[in-house]
Scaffold this motif. Structure first.
Motif, mmCIF file in Angstrom:
data_model
loop_
_atom_site.group_PDB
_atom_site.id
_atom_site.type_symbol
_atom_site.label_atom_id
_atom_site.label_comp_id
_atom_site.label_asym_id
_atom_site.label_seq_id
_atom_site.Cartn_x
_atom_site.Cartn_y
_atom_site.Cartn_z
ATOM 1 N N TYR A 163 0.834 -1.198 0.000
ATOM 2 C CA TYR A 163 0.000 0.000 0.000
ATOM 3 C C TYR A 163 0.873 1.254 0.000
ATOM 4 C CZ TYR A 163 -3.975 -3.034 0.577
ATOM 5 O OH TYR A 163 -4.931 -3.995 0.362
ATOM 6 N N GLU A 164 1.409 1.529 -1.180
ATOM 7 C CA GLU A 164 2.190 2.732 -1.426
ATOM 8 C C GLU A 164 1.758 3.312 -2.770
ATOM 9 O OE1 GLU A 164 6.426 2.566 -0.981
ATOM 10 O OE2 GLU A 164 6.329 0.941 0.487
ATOM 11 N N GLU A 165 1.898 4.621 -2.909
ATOM 12 C CA GLU A 165 1.525 5.273 -4.160
ATOM 13 C C GLU A 165 2.663 5.187 -5.164
ATOM 14 O OE1 GLU A 165 -0.086 9.573 -5.889
ATOM 15 O OE2 GLU A 165 0.198 9.274 -3.720
ATOM 16 N N VAL A 166 2.344 4.763 -6.362
ATOM 17 C CA VAL A 166 3.343 4.676 -7.426
ATOM 18 C C VAL A 166 3.503 6.050 -8.067
ATOM 19 C CG1 VAL A 166 3.874 3.681 -9.686
ATOM 20 C CG2 VAL A 166 2.934 2.232 -7.861
ATOM 21 N N GLU A 167 4.733 6.530 -8.071
ATOM 22 C CA GLU A 167 5.035 7.819 -8.696
ATOM 23 C C GLU A 167 5.202 7.671 -10.197
ATOM 24 O OE1 GLU A 167 5.841 11.677 -9.551
ATOM 25 O OE2 GLU A 167 5.157 10.898 -7.619
ATOM 26 N N THR A 168 5.937 6.629 -10.601
ATOM 27 C CA THR A 168 6.184 6.435 -12.028
ATOM 28 C C THR A 168 6.591 4.999 -12.304
ATOM 29 O OG1 THR A 168 7.313 7.358 -13.966
ATOM 30 C CG2 THR A 168 8.650 7.016 -11.988
ATOM 31 N N ILE A 169 6.578 4.653 -13.558
ATOM 32 C CA ILE A 169 7.065 3.354 -14.019
ATOM 33 C C ILE A 169 8.518 3.528 -14.441
ATOM 34 C CG2 ILE A 169 6.793 1.566 -15.795
ATOM 35 C CD1 ILE A 169 3.774 2.387 -15.839
ATOM 36 N N LEU A 170 9.361 2.621 -14.016
ATOM 37 C CA LEU A 170 10.772 2.667 -14.382
ATOM 38 C C LEU A 170 10.979 1.974 -15.720
ATOM 39 C CD1 LEU A 170 12.312 1.735 -10.903
ATOM 40 C CD2 LEU A 170 12.045 4.032 -11.883
ATOM 41 N N THR A 171 11.775 2.595 -16.576
ATOM 42 C CA THR A 171 12.038 2.024 -17.896
ATOM 43 C C THR A 171 13.531 2.069 -18.204
ATOM 44 O OG1 THR A 171 11.789 4.122 -19.093
ATOM 45 C CG2 THR A 171 9.786 2.835 -18.697
ATOM 46 N N GLU A 172 13.917 1.203 -19.112
ATOM 47 C CA GLU A 172 15.310 1.163 -19.563
ATOM 48 C C GLU A 172 15.342 0.559 -20.960
ATOM 49 O OE1 GLU A 172 18.667 -1.692 -18.101
ATOM 50 O OE2 GLU A 172 18.709 0.078 -16.782
ATOM 51 N N ARG A 173 15.842 1.318 -21.916
ATOM 52 C CA ARG A 173 15.946 0.855 -23.302
ATOM 53 C C ARG A 173 14.598 0.351 -23.833
ATOM 54 N NH1 ARG A 173 21.741 -2.465 -22.939
ATOM 55 N NH2 ARG A 173 23.001 -0.659 -22.274
ATOM 56 N N ASN A 174 13.584 1.176 -23.639
ATOM 57 C CA ASN A 174 12.233 0.888 -24.131
ATOM 58 C C ASN A 174 11.641 -0.393 -23.544
ATOM 59 O OD1 ASN A 174 12.146 3.201 -25.792
ATOM 60 N ND2 ASN A 174 13.274 2.120 -27.392
ATOM 61 N N LYS A 175 12.020 -0.669 -22.307
ATOM 62 C CA LYS A 175 11.428 -1.787 -21.585
ATOM 63 C C LYS A 175 11.056 -1.341 -20.177
ATOM 64 C CE LYS A 175 13.764 -5.616 -23.962
ATOM 65 N NZ LYS A 175 14.639 -6.803 -23.788
ATOM 66 N N ALA A 176 9.917 -1.816 -19.695
ATOM 67 C CA ALA A 176 9.544 -1.567 -18.306
ATOM 68 C C ALA A 176 10.397 -2.449 -17.410
ATOM 69 C CB ALA A 176 8.068 -1.874 -18.096
ATOM 70 N N ILE A 177 10.928 -1.860 -16.338
ATOM 71 C CA ILE A 177 11.769 -2.648 -15.430
ATOM 72 C C ILE A 177 11.286 -2.575 -13.983
ATOM 73 C CG2 ILE A 177 13.809 -2.441 -16.901
ATOM 74 C CD1 ILE A 177 14.846 -0.319 -14.854
ATOM 75 N N GLY A 178 10.201 -1.817 -13.725
ATOM 76 C CA GLY A 178 9.701 -1.734 -12.359
ATOM 77 C C GLY A 178 8.935 -0.454 -12.126
ATOM 78 N N ILE A 179 8.831 -0.074 -10.855
ATOM 79 C CA ILE A 179 8.116 1.157 -10.491
ATOM 80 C C ILE A 179 8.872 1.870 -9.377
ATOM 81 C CG2 ILE A 179 5.843 0.317 -11.180
ATOM 82 C CD1 ILE A 179 6.568 0.591 -7.481
ATOM 83 N N GLN A 180 8.576 3.151 -9.237
ATOM 84 C CA GLN A 180 9.101 3.926 -8.115
ATOM 85 C C GLN A 180 7.934 4.553 -7.377
ATOM 86 O OE1 GLN A 180 12.571 6.454 -8.720
ATOM 87 N NE2 GLN A 180 11.613 8.081 -7.509
ATOM 88 N N THR A 181 7.934 4.454 -6.053
ATOM 89 C CA THR A 181 6.849 5.015 -5.258
ATOM 90 C C THR A 181 7.129 6.477 -4.937
ATOM 91 O OG1 THR A 181 7.849 4.389 -3.141
ATOM 92 C CG2 THR A 181 6.447 2.747 -4.229
ATOM 93 N N THR A 182 6.133 7.146 -4.391
ATOM 94 C CA THR A 182 6.275 8.568 -4.088
ATOM 95 C C THR A 182 7.282 8.830 -2.976
ATOM 96 O OG1 THR A 182 4.330 8.386 -2.651
ATOM 97 C CG2 THR A 182 3.975 9.224 -4.885
ATOM 98 N N ASN A 183 7.586 7.820 -2.169
ATOM 99 C CA ASN A 183 8.602 8.021 -1.128
ATOM 100 C C ASN A 183 10.001 7.623 -1.600
ATOM 101 O OD1 ASN A 183 8.622 5.239 -1.032
ATOM 102 N ND2 ASN A 183 7.491 5.084 0.896
ATOM 103 N N GLY A 184 10.122 7.321 -2.896
ATOM 104 C CA GLY A 184 11.434 7.066 -3.475
ATOM 105 C C GLY A 184 11.852 5.615 -3.557
ATOM 106 N N ASP A 185 11.068 4.711 -2.992
ATOM 107 C CA ASP A 185 11.418 3.294 -3.054
ATOM 108 C C ASP A 185 11.245 2.763 -4.471
ATOM 109 O OD1 ASP A 185 11.938 3.268 -0.356
ATOM 110 O OD2 ASP A 185 9.940 2.550 0.201
ATOM 111 N N LYS A 186 12.146 1.873 -4.861
ATOM 112 C CA LYS A 186 12.079 1.272 -6.190
ATOM 113 C C LYS A 186 11.837 -0.229 -6.072
ATOM 114 C CE LYS A 186 15.079 4.708 -8.406
ATOM 115 N NZ LYS A 186 16.328 4.938 -9.182
ATOM 116 N N TYR A 187 10.955 -0.714 -6.921
ATOM 117 C CA TYR A 187 10.640 -2.134 -6.983
ATOM 118 C C TYR A 187 10.795 -2.565 -8.439
ATOM 119 C CZ TYR A 187 8.530 -1.339 -2.396
ATOM 120 O OH TYR A 187 8.313 -0.998 -1.080
ATOM 121 N N PHE A 188 11.369 -3.743 -8.623
ATOM 122 C CA PHE A 188 11.743 -4.148 -9.973
ATOM 123 C C PHE A 188 10.985 -5.389 -10.427
ATOM 124 C CE2 PHE A 188 15.270 -1.831 -8.098
ATOM 125 C CZ PHE A 188 15.527 -0.885 -9.081
#
Length: 388
Positions: A176-201
């Motif tokens: 239960y965290e708010e997703v700030e954005t989707i993480l991408t690399e070389r035109n591929k999705a690789i995870g998400i980043q939450t509004t508190n800065g945590d990254k999940y892959f």
């Protein structure tokens, strides 16, 4: 807690939950996490929806999805049993009734042909038969009506909670965290980043953020035609009681009403600007809805407005139909959104279809490829004339 998963779903409403459930049931063995910013589901579209379930659409893809979902909802309470007890979703199979005037009748004549071809059990009633079926309404301006017996409504919040209990039982993670954005690399999705800065892959990210899905996708430079659009529902109590339970009834004006226990729930889609607006306009009921209700039935002349609520459509402003599938410009990025008011009733089918696409690379149970995001580039739009 691990930050690495095989599949991340942004959102944990009915679309996300149906997808997670179907993935597990269909044999997906990867680690799944659902991210939801609203841990009480206070502003989630699912519990704020009306819970209608119908098959009376005009396009084959929507009818097929409706037929699949209808069968799921009929068996849902048993299938979602938890700790030896069936789920309770209050599925009321009371039907859908469409009141038709001279303007709407020709449109429905074409729709009925498609529905009959695909096995939808709709029934046309002339003016006299309509009056007999629903004695309390005024039929002077009507040429008849169409009744769909294999339709009704269920309690959206109970359905959502049943899904959540089941997928928690399967070991699927809820964060239960708010997703700030989707993480991408070389035109591929690789995870998400939450509004508190945590990254999940994860190599697969699914955008099931409902009304927020358009804004989320825009953050990675991929526009999808989805915006939040407010809809309002009102609960009323009439002094004169109706003889029978009112089916989900649509007036030619677009207004709809149905029984909800001893009350009547009423809605009408008025023109409002896009936005995250949850304000309830009681004046809209008093000035716009009430006169139309009273004209349709004298039983609505004396009533009490008990309460009301609002919710947001994930409104596809181009063709008002779902977007289901991967994005051609971003590997591993999938979308299930844009249902424009028929998401609850199509959630079982949408979850099943996207589960197949993710696992198998193709649709098997039903072909929903016409709902891909590519259709907006090729202008192969899905035009649904039976949108309410």
């Amino acid at each position: 807690m691990t930050n690495n998963y095989d599949l991340i779903i942004v959102g944990a409403g009915i679309m996300a939950s149906s997808l997670a459930y179907n993935l597990y049931k269909d044999g997906y063995t990867g680690k799944i996490a659902l991210f939801e910013k609203d841990n009480k589901y206070e502003y989630s579209s699912t519990p704020r929806s009306e819970g209608g379930i119908r098959q009376t659409f005009s396009t084959e893809v929507n009818i097929r999805m409706s037929q699949y979902s209808y069968q799921v909802y009929k068996k849902f309470e048993e299938e979602m049993a938890f700790d030896g007890e069936n789920a309770q979703i209050n599925f009321n199979e009371n039907g859908y009734l469409y009141l038709l005037d001279k303007k709407s009748m020709p449109i429905f004549e074409d729709i009925l042909k498609t529905q009959e071809k695909l096995g939808v059990k709709t029934k046309f009633m002339n003016q006299r038969e309509t009056q007999s079926f629903f004695p309390e309404i005024n039929v002077e301006d009507l040429v008849g009506s169409v009744f769909d017996p294999e339709a009704g409504n269920a309690d959206p919040y109970s359905v959502l909670q049943a899904y959540i209990r089941k997928i928690r039982e399967y070991g699927i993670s809820f964060i239960y965290e708010e997703v700030e954005t989707i993480l991408t690399e070389r035109n591929k999705a690789i995870g998400i980043q939450t509004t508190n800065g945590d990254k999940y892959f994860a190599p697969i990210v699914v955008n099931a953020a409902g009304p927020w899905s358009g804004d989320l996708s825009a953050k990675i430079g991929l526009e999808i035609p989805v915006k939040p659009l407010r809809r309002q529902l009102f609960s009323i109590d009439t002094q004169l009681k109706f003889q029978n339970e009112i089916p989900f009834t649509f007036d030619p004006t677009g207004l709809h009403f149905r029984s909800e226990r001893s009350k009547v729930v009423v809605g009408w889609a008025n023109d409002v600007p896009y936005g995250y607006n949850f304000h309830l306009e009681k004046s809209f009921f008093e000035e716009e809805i009430w006169p139309v209700l009273a004209a349709r039935s004298s039983h609505f002349e004396q009533l009490k407005l008990e309460n009301g609520w609002t919710g947001l459509y994930d409104y596809n402003y181009i063709d008002q139909n779902a977007i289901i599938g991967g994005h051609p410009d971003m590997g591993g990025y999938f979308i299930v959104s844009g249902f424009s008011g028929h998401g609850f009733q199509h959630a079982p089918a949408a979850g099943k279809a996207l589960s197949e696409l993710i696992r198998l690379g193709k649709f098997e149970t039903m072909d929903v490829s016409s709902l891909s995001v590519e259709r907006f580039k090729t202008n192969e739009l899905v035009i649904e004339t039976a949108v309410y």
